[in-house]
Design an enzyme around this catalytic site. Structure first.
Site, PDB file in Angstrom:
ATOM      1  CG  ASN A 207      -1.923   1.221   1.342  1.00 13.47           C
ATOM      2  OD1 ASN A 207      -2.680   1.124   0.370  1.00 13.47           O
ATOM      3  ND2 ASN A 207      -1.814   1.765   2.470  1.00 13.47           N
ATOM      4  CG  ASP A 275      -8.237  11.961   2.422  1.00 13.80           C
ATOM      5  OD1 ASP A 275      -7.401  11.641   1.597  1.00 13.80           O
ATOM      6  OD2 ASP A 275      -8.180  11.530   3.705  1.00 13.80           O
TER       7      ASP A 275
HETATM    8  C1  XIL Z   1      -2.836   8.474   9.574  1.00  7.73           C
HETATM    9  C2  XIL Z   1      -4.105   8.572  10.521  1.00  7.73           C
HETATM   10  O1  XIL Z   1      -5.065   9.086   9.779  1.00  7.73           O
HETATM   11  C3  XIL Z   1      -3.797   9.449  11.455  1.00  7.73           C
HETATM   12  O2  XIL Z   1      -4.911   9.338  12.438  1.00  7.73           O
HETATM   13  C4  XIL Z   1      -2.494   9.161  12.151  1.00  7.73           C
HETATM   14  O3  XIL Z   1      -2.205   9.989  13.036  1.00  7.73           O
HETATM   15  C5  XIL Z   1      -1.243   8.948  11.186  1.00  7.73           C
HETATM   16  O4  XIL Z   1      -1.789   7.883  10.233  1.00  7.73           O
HETATM   17  N1  XIL Z   1      -1.121   6.818   5.186  1.00  7.73           N
HETATM   18  C6  XIL Z   1      -1.709   5.636   5.796  1.00  7.73           C
HETATM   19  C7  XIL Z   1      -2.569   5.896   7.167  1.00  7.73           C
HETATM   20  O5  XIL Z   1      -1.205   4.546   5.268  1.00  7.73           O
HETATM   21  O6  XIL Z   1      -2.218   4.862   8.024  1.00  7.73           O
HETATM   22  C8  XIL Z   1      -2.328   7.061   7.621  1.00  7.73           C
HETATM   23  O7  XIL Z   1      -3.188   7.372   8.661  1.00  7.73           O
HETATM   24  C9  XIL Z   1      -2.474   8.292   6.487  1.00  7.73           C
HETATM   25  C10 XIL Z   1      -1.498   8.252   5.280  1.00  7.73           C
END
Ligand code: XIL
Length: 365
Positions: A207, A275
């Site tokens: 990913n 998003d």
């Molecule tokens: C982010 C979360 O949304 C936050 O709450 C946390 O502080 C940090 O991680 N890529 C990813 C996710 O694979 O796990 C991340 O999530 C966003 C970017």
């Protein structure tokens, strides 16, 4: 006897009007829900979730009504799962699985290896490669083993490549690494093999972000997936995160082509973290309300690309309500409101765009 008889008789009468309205409402909504149309075309529609919000009625009801898949946003990461060496905490993850099972949803697990957001005991533990290898292997065996049969797919390895397509430096790769430093993707291969041992049925994904279109990073991921497939390394899919802030849509023109080349290798594609953050004012409201339509158009394009590619079997957003989103934090307040439901759980134009695409989709997986 009398009391036992009367109680169930009175209770339904008291709640009946509300229950009927509720049922009607649910029926009307479910006829329109994303998951209903996703089920029809055989696609998974998911959202990243935090079980701390399951007690909030609209959070739980919109989630169950609209989505047929969930993924924990944070609580299957190392910090929660293994807060101290050898101590495992599956409680919050189990809550997500229980919610999903109660509502007929699938669970994607996320994630088992990432260079950042690791607990301090791990990141600053000064372990040797041999120790790190044992720690990682044990973590994967325990977590994947614990959720075997309940988590159908894992983001096993997260964000291992940089923007140029080179492997990032990390405790897992070369600082000091698990014993395979400088050997390219060998450490990633090792992890796929370990996870496959822990649950041979689970689908295993690599990913990453900003690798949605064709660029040096996605070229490196493609090369790795091609190599793994050709040598029987158990990789099942590639996750395209798809975080888009402030209309930076540079990956969209080549999204379909990137998906097509991955599909030709025989791997699945999941949109894992979509998003579309828009500029917001100091109060966190859209700076320009017309941006909600531009945002919807981007959602439409991503959903269209996924639906048109049969190997794209999941379409997931990173959260679902603007009430809870990582974007304000990630962009230091510059961007926000990136999800299909607003802060009051009302559907936005982005929601209707995805619903349209799903409604019109003809290809069934
Ligand atoms: C982010 C979360 O949304 C936050 O709450 C946390 O502080 C940090 O991680 N890529 C990813 C996710 O694979 O796990 C991340 O999530 C966003 C970017």
């Amino acid at each position: 006897m009398r009391t036992r008889h009367v109680t169930p008789f009175i209770l339904p009468r008291v709640v009946s009007i509300g229950a009927i309205l509720g049922t009607l409402g649910a029926t009307v909504c479910s006829a329109q829900s994303l998951r209903k149309h996703a089920d029809r075309i055989g696609i998974l529609v998911g959202a990243a979730v935090n079980p701390a919000h399951f007690g909030e009625a609209p959070y739980a009801s919109v989630l169950a009504r609209e989505f047929n898949m969930v993924e924990p946003e944070n609580i299957m990461k190392w910090t929660t799962i293994e807060p101290a060496l050898g101590q495992f905490n599956f409680g919050p993850g189990d809550e997500v699985v229980a919610f999903a099972e109660a509502h007929g949803m699938k669970v994607r697990g996320h994630n088992l290896l990432w260079g950042i957001h690791n607990p301090a005991w791990l990141a600053s533990g000064h372990f040797t490669p041999d120790q790190l290898s044992k720690i990682l292997r044990d973590h994967i065996a325990k977590e994947v083993g614990h959720y075997a049969g309940r988590v159908f797919a894992w983001d096993l390895v997260n964000e291992a490549f940089d923007d140029h397509g080179a492997l990032r430096h990390s405790i897992w790769y070369d600082q000091p690494g698990i014993g395979l430093a400088g050997k390219g993707t060998a450490y990633i291969e090792q992890v796929f093999r370990w996870a496959h041992e822990a649950d041979p049925q689970a689908l295993l994904f690599y990913n990453d972000y900003d690798a949605e279109g064709i660029n040096p990073k996605s070229d490196a991921i493609y090369a790795m997936a091609k190599d793994f497939k050709s040598r029987g390394v158990p990789i099942d899919g590639v996750g395209l995160q798809m975080h888009i802030f402030n209309f930076n849509t540079r990956n969209l023109p080549t999204l379909a082509a990137n998906m097509a080349r991955l599909a030709a290798l025989g791997v699945k594609i999941h949109i894992t973290e979509l998003d579309v953050g828009i500029p917001v004012d100091a109060a966190g409201h859209p700076a320009n309300p017309a941006d909600l339509e531009k945002q919807a158009e981007i959602y439409r394009q991503v959903a269209t690309a996924c639906v048109a590619q049969l190997a794209c079997t999941a379409f997931q957003t990173w959260g679902f309500t603007d009430k809870y989103s990582w974007i304000p934090w990630a962009t230091k307040g510059k961007s926000g409101d990136g999800l299909p439901f607003d802060k009051n759980y009302a559907p936005k134009p982005a929601y209707r765009a995805v619903l349209d695409v799903f409604t019109q989709a003809k290809h069934v997986r």
